[in-house]
Scaffold this motif. Structure first.
Motif, PDB file in Angstrom:
ATOM      1  N   THR A 260       0.873  -1.269   0.045  1.00 18.19           N
ATOM      2  CA  THR A 260       0.026   0.076  -0.249  1.00 18.19           C
ATOM      3  C   THR A 260       0.878   1.354   0.061  1.00 18.19           C
ATOM      4  O   THR A 260       1.767   1.351   0.855  1.00 18.19           O
ATOM      5  CB  THR A 260      -0.950  -0.021   1.057  1.00 18.19           C
ATOM      6  OG1 THR A 260      -1.651  -1.087   1.189  1.00 18.19           O
ATOM      7  CG2 THR A 260      -1.869   1.183   1.268  1.00 18.19           C
ATOM      8  N   LEU A 261       0.697   2.136  -0.917  1.00 21.86           N
ATOM      9  CA  LEU A 261       1.436   3.434  -1.025  1.00 21.86           C
ATOM     10  C   LEU A 261       0.633   4.426  -1.212  1.00 21.86           C
ATOM     11  O   LEU A 261      -0.373   4.576  -2.178  1.00 21.86           O
ATOM     12  CB  LEU A 261       2.245   3.436  -2.503  1.00 21.86           C
ATOM     13  CG  LEU A 261       3.330   2.060  -2.830  1.00 21.86           C
ATOM     14  CD1 LEU A 261       3.636   1.900  -4.254  1.00 21.86           C
ATOM     15  CD2 LEU A 261       4.281   2.109  -1.882  1.00 21.86           C
ATOM     16  N   ASP A 262       0.636   5.484  -0.101  1.00 19.59           N
ATOM     17  CA  ASP A 262      -0.162   6.440   0.094  1.00 19.59           C
ATOM     18  C   ASP A 262      -1.803   6.248  -0.176  1.00 19.59           C
ATOM     19  O   ASP A 262      -2.475   6.705  -0.874  1.00 19.59           O
ATOM     20  CB  ASP A 262       0.048   7.378  -1.085  1.00 19.59           C
ATOM     21  CG  ASP A 262       1.576   8.190  -0.764  1.00 19.59           C
ATOM     22  OD1 ASP A 262       1.986   8.103   0.268  1.00 19.59           O
ATOM     23  OD2 ASP A 262       1.999   8.808  -1.888  1.00 19.59           O
ATOM     24  N   GLY A 263      -1.847   4.721   0.354  1.00 18.09           N
ATOM     25  CA  GLY A 263      -3.474   4.612   0.606  1.00 18.09           C
ATOM     26  C   GLY A 263      -3.995   3.603  -0.663  1.00 18.09           C
ATOM     27  O   GLY A 263      -4.951   3.305  -0.592  1.00 18.09           O
ATOM     28  N   VAL A 264      -2.979   3.812  -1.610  1.00 22.28           N
ATOM     29  CA  VAL A 264      -3.189   2.842  -2.799  1.00 22.28           C
ATOM     30  C   VAL A 264      -2.475   1.430  -2.762  1.00 22.28           C
ATOM     31  O   VAL A 264      -1.581   1.384  -2.712  1.00 22.28           O
ATOM     32  CB  VAL A 264      -3.134   3.398  -4.074  1.00 22.28           C
ATOM     33  CG1 VAL A 264      -3.285   2.796  -5.489  1.00 22.28           C
ATOM     34  CG2 VAL A 264      -3.687   4.847  -4.234  1.00 22.28           C
ATOM     35  N   PRO A 265      -3.453   0.358  -2.866  1.00 19.62           N
ATOM     36  CA  PRO A 265      -2.896  -0.910  -2.766  1.00 19.62           C
ATOM     37  C   PRO A 265      -2.444  -1.292  -4.026  1.00 19.62           C
ATOM     38  O   PRO A 265      -3.288  -0.981  -5.164  1.00 19.62           O
ATOM     39  CB  PRO A 265      -4.175  -1.883  -2.347  1.00 19.62           C
ATOM     40  CG  PRO A 265      -5.398  -1.202  -2.393  1.00 19.62           C
ATOM     41  CD  PRO A 265      -4.855   0.388  -2.522  1.00 19.62           C
ATOM     42  N   VAL A 266      -1.347  -1.899  -4.009  1.00 19.87           N
ATOM     43  CA  VAL A 266      -0.782  -2.442  -5.407  1.00 19.87           C
ATOM     44  C   VAL A 266      -0.378  -3.990  -5.193  1.00 19.87           C
ATOM     45  O   VAL A 266       0.348  -4.100  -4.194  1.00 19.87           O
ATOM     46  CB  VAL A 266       0.187  -1.628  -5.693  1.00 19.87           C
ATOM     47  CG1 VAL A 266       1.039  -1.845  -7.082  1.00 19.87           C
ATOM     48  CG2 VAL A 266       0.252  -0.090  -5.780  1.00 19.87           C
ATOM     49  N   THR A 267      -0.953  -4.790  -6.262  1.00 20.48           N
ATOM     50  CA  THR A 267      -0.617  -5.972  -6.092  1.00 20.48           C
ATOM     51  C   THR A 267       0.537  -6.663  -6.945  1.00 20.48           C
ATOM     52  O   THR A 267       0.765  -6.073  -8.145  1.00 20.48           O
ATOM     53  CB  THR A 267      -1.775  -6.921  -6.717  1.00 20.48           C
ATOM     54  OG1 THR A 267      -3.022  -6.444  -6.201  1.00 20.48           O
ATOM     55  CG2 THR A 267      -1.643  -8.556  -6.509  1.00 20.48           C
ATOM     56  N   VAL A 268       1.634  -7.026  -6.273  1.00 22.14           N
ATOM     57  CA  VAL A 268       2.963  -7.398  -6.724  1.00 22.14           C
ATOM     58  C   VAL A 268       3.364  -8.683  -6.832  1.00 22.14           C
ATOM     59  O   VAL A 268       2.925  -9.382  -5.569  1.00 22.14           O
ATOM     60  CB  VAL A 268       3.932  -6.715  -5.902  1.00 22.14           C
ATOM     61  CG1 VAL A 268       5.343  -6.779  -6.381  1.00 22.14           C
ATOM     62  CG2 VAL A 268       3.484  -5.057  -5.777  1.00 22.14           C
ATOM     63  N   ALA A 269       3.915  -9.319  -7.980  1.00 18.59           N
ATOM     64  CA  ALA A 269       4.582 -10.629  -7.840  1.00 18.59           C
ATOM     65  C   ALA A 269       5.261 -10.962  -7.001  1.00 18.59           C
ATOM     66  O   ALA A 269       5.994 -10.123  -6.247  1.00 18.59           O
ATOM     67  CB  ALA A 269       4.941 -10.942  -9.369  1.00 18.59           C
ATOM     68  N   SER A 270       5.178 -12.192  -6.324  1.00 18.19           N
ATOM     69  CA  SER A 270       6.195 -12.678  -5.267  1.00 18.19           C
ATOM     70  C   SER A 270       7.680 -12.702  -5.885  1.00 18.19           C
ATOM     71  O   SER A 270       7.588 -12.859  -7.083  1.00 18.19           O
ATOM     72  CB  SER A 270       5.720 -14.036  -5.027  1.00 18.19           C
ATOM     73  OG  SER A 270       5.955 -15.040  -5.708  1.00 18.19           O
ATOM     74  N   VAL A 271       8.650 -12.876  -4.838  1.00 17.47           N
ATOM     75  CA  VAL A 271       9.903 -12.908  -5.277  1.00 17.47           C
ATOM     76  C   VAL A 271      10.215 -14.172  -6.193  1.00 17.47           C
ATOM     77  O   VAL A 271      10.703 -14.009  -7.309  1.00 17.47           O
ATOM     78  CB  VAL A 271      10.764 -12.628  -4.191  1.00 17.47           C
ATOM     79  CG1 VAL A 271      12.172 -13.219  -4.667  1.00 17.47           C
ATOM     80  CG2 VAL A 271      10.822 -11.418  -3.785  1.00 17.47           C
ATOM     81  N   ALA A 272       9.689 -15.420  -5.843  1.00 13.83           N
ATOM     82  CA  ALA A 272       9.530 -16.635  -6.356  1.00 13.83           C
ATOM     83  C   ALA A 272       9.177 -16.757  -8.014  1.00 13.83           C
ATOM     84  O   ALA A 272       9.797 -17.013  -8.914  1.00 13.83           O
ATOM     85  CB  ALA A 272       9.141 -17.662  -5.530  1.00 13.83           C
ATOM     86  N   HIS A 273       8.081 -15.670  -7.959  1.00 10.08           N
ATOM     87  CA  HIS A 273       7.405 -15.951  -9.468  1.00 10.08           C
ATOM     88  C   HIS A 273       8.082 -14.887 -10.131  1.00 10.08           C
ATOM     89  O   HIS A 273       8.410 -15.144 -11.466  1.00 10.08           O
ATOM     90  CB  HIS A 273       6.199 -15.492  -9.382  1.00 10.08           C
ATOM     91  CG  HIS A 273       5.191 -16.606  -8.871  1.00 10.08           C
ATOM     92  ND1 HIS A 273       3.959 -16.491  -8.291  1.00 10.08           N
ATOM     93  CD2 HIS A 273       5.258 -17.802  -9.190  1.00 10.08           C
ATOM     94  CE1 HIS A 273       3.382 -17.635  -7.906  1.00 10.08           C
ATOM     95  NE2 HIS A 273       4.368 -18.827  -8.433  1.00 10.08           N
ATOM     96  N   LEU A 274       8.821 -13.820  -9.683  1.00  8.46           N
ATOM     97  CA  LEU A 274       9.338 -12.844 -10.526  1.00  8.46           C
ATOM     98  C   LEU A 274      10.897 -13.568 -11.072  1.00  8.46           C
ATOM     99  O   LEU A 274      11.313 -13.353 -12.062  1.00  8.46           O
ATOM    100  CB  LEU A 274       9.914 -11.742  -9.682  1.00  8.46           C
ATOM    101  CG  LEU A 274       8.791 -10.484  -9.379  1.00  8.46           C
ATOM    102  CD1 LEU A 274       9.285  -9.537  -8.479  1.00  8.46           C
ATOM    103  CD2 LEU A 274       8.378  -9.935 -10.569  1.00  8.46           C
TER     104      LEU A 274
END
Length: 166
Positions: free
Chosen positions: A124-138
């Motif tokens: 969550t950045l400045d109240g905005v959720p951002v869905t990010v791939a896991s390290v393993a998947h990256l």
């Protein structure tokens, strides 16, 4: 003028578009120092989410970089044609207001979307959720491309991953 990355994610979240950020921005969000100017993401291209994605983005001022109807992204036959006949890996869109980043939607992913989404984390950045791939998947995705820059990223992600296991 600063690029409004958060506005892009707010748009996607408001439209309830399922997505997972991959690429350079995902590395940054995991704490790996990496310069990037665009957003790479994966969405569930097998569902109506693709239409929702295009509707939300075009309403926000995004247009395809290629001179095509953005609705074609929702057509699996066209996507396959782009990949096989034009060697396209991503469908790129740019923000006509010049405030948002260029967005690259992956046309295929070595990791199925359901798996990416299941193991993703939300930042969550400045109240905005951002869905990010896991390290393993990256790591899996970047190893699959085998480009020199991606292989460097794999090494940096492995360091991050080994530090998290301690």
């Amino acid at each position: 003028m600063r690029t409004d990355f958060l506005g892009l994610f707010a748009t996607l979240n408001s439209a309830r578009v399922p997505y997972v950020v991959v690429g350079g921005l995902a590395l940054l969000l995991h704490g790996v120092d990496r310069v990037t100017a665009d957003v790479d993401l994966v969405t569930d291209l097998a569902t109506g989410a693709t239409r929702d994605l295009i509707n939300a983005l075009t309403a926000a001022g995004y247009r395809p970089v290629a001179p095509v109807d953005p609705a074609l992204l929702a057509d699996s036959t066209i996507r396959d044609q782009w990949r096989t006949e034009r060697n396209m890996e991503v469908f790129s869109l740019w923000d006509t207001t010049n405030r948002g980043p260029t967005l690259d939607v992956l046309l295929s992913s070595p990791v199925p979307f359901a798996d990416l989404q299941r193991d993703a984390l939300t930042v969550t950045l400045d109240g905005v959720p951002v869905t990010v791939a896991s390290v393993a998947h990256l790591i899996a995705m970047k190893q699959n491309t085998a480009r020199p820059r991606d292989l460097e990223d794999v090494q940096r992600l492995r360091v991050l991953q080994s530090g998290a296991k301690k």
